[in-house]
Scaffold this active site. Structure first.
Site, short mmCIF file in Angstrom:
data_model
loop_
_atom_site.label_atom_id
_atom_site.label_comp_id
_atom_site.label_asym_id
_atom_site.label_seq_id
_atom_site.Cartn_x
_atom_site.Cartn_y
_atom_site.Cartn_z
CG ASP A 1 41.94 43.32 40.17
OD1 ASP A 1 41.24 43.38 39.15
OD2 ASP A 1 42.77 44.20 40.46
CB SER B 1 40.24 46.84 37.47
OG SER B 1 41.09 45.71 37.44
CD GLN C 1 38.54 43.12 36.84
OE1 GLN C 1 39.37 42.77 36.03
NE2 GLN C 1 38.79 43.22 38.14
#
Length: 291
Positions: A208, A233, A283
């Site tokens: 991430d 995110s 993502q």
């Protein structure tokens, strides 16, 4: 093992407060919300602790629902959705202040032989030839010292080396929406902590950190470090194809096929240094230009 890596391992060692309920804490508040990679990694730890040891994580799918508060514990509730002959599925809800902030579904499988092929590893320089994260960060005079220190503190447990300048290092000029990062833990994993799930959890944690950088590159934006983009995110998915070690070099090859509607999509493949495709990642995140 570095002190920073030991602190991260302590962070991932959740407290079990009931059979399927766990509690975790957060890193020091270097940013005003919990780092998404942390809550994803902790949720995977919670799921894995309810699964037989011979079953290994092969995928996860997650949604970030609310910003996490780094000042209070996070409670992880695990639902045992399925226990089959080959596959086990778990759902984890992370809760703070009585509300869900994150939800993860993870699937685990017993090992078996099967068809085998992979996309080839792209060219990349040897990580030993690249500047360290600290060397690169301190080489950008336009970054305020407090921003540099926040980066260094947040990433102290990981040796992360960009192949080219990250978005905040050279912004104002659109580039190809493609970036490469080599990473490994800042120290070896040995002894009792050297478990297959931990390597998967640590890769989840790191995944991430840079995945949406390629979105910024396409538009010459520098991100939060220079204040020209606000982002967070939204969802995160990973597939674990082959065994790997998080304390050995992994190439994170990232690109962005699209950005629209205040959102950007990043997709990536993670390879071992000898060329095995270990992980696929996708993502989507909020990517907004401040008005």
């Amino acid at each position: 093992m570095s002190e920073a890596l030991q602190s991260l391992l302590d962070l991932l060692d959740l407290e079990r407060i009931e059979q399927d309920i766990f509690r975790g804490r957060s890193q020091s508040a270097v940013v005003p919300r919990v780092f998404g990679g942390q809550v994803a990694a902790q949720a995977l730890v919670a799921a894995g602790r309810t699964v037989p040891a011979d079953r290994h994580a092969h995928s996860l799918h997650a949604y970030f629902l609310r910003p996490g508060d780094p000042h209070v514990p996070i409670v992880y509730n695990v639902d045992r959705l399925h226990d089959g002959r080959s596959f086990t599925t778990r759902r984890v809800v992370a809760v703070q202040h009585g509300k869900p902030i994150f939800v993860l579904s993870a699937s685990f499988q017993t090992y078996e032989e099967g068809l085998d092929h992979q996309a080839p590893m792209p060219p990349a320089p040897d990580p030993a030839t690249l500047p360290t994260g600290e060397e690169r960060l301190r080489g950008y005079p336009h970054l305020p010292p407090q921003v540099v220190e926040r980066f260094l503190e947040a990433r102290a447990a990981v040796d992360l080396r960009h192949v080219d300048d990250p978005p905040f290092g050279r912004f104002g000029e659109p580039r190809e929406p493609h970036s490469q990062v080599w990473f490994r833990t800042n120290g070896k994993l040995e002894g009792a902590v050297d478990q297959p799930l931990l390597h998967v959890v640590l890769a989840t944690y790191v995944s991430d950190m840079t995945l949406l950088d390629s979105v910024l590159l396409a538009h010459g934006r520098g991100g939060w470090a220079v204040g020209d983009v606000v982002g967070a995110s939204l969802d995160h998915a990973m597939w674990f194809h082959r065994p790997f070690r998080a304390d050995e070099w992994l190439l994170y090859d990232q690109q962005s096929p699209s950005a629209s509607g205040g959102r950007g999509l990043g997709q990536a493949r993670i390879y071992t240094q000898d060329g095995r495709l270990a992980i696929s990642v996708i993502q989507e995140g909020v990517v907004r230009v401040p008005r």
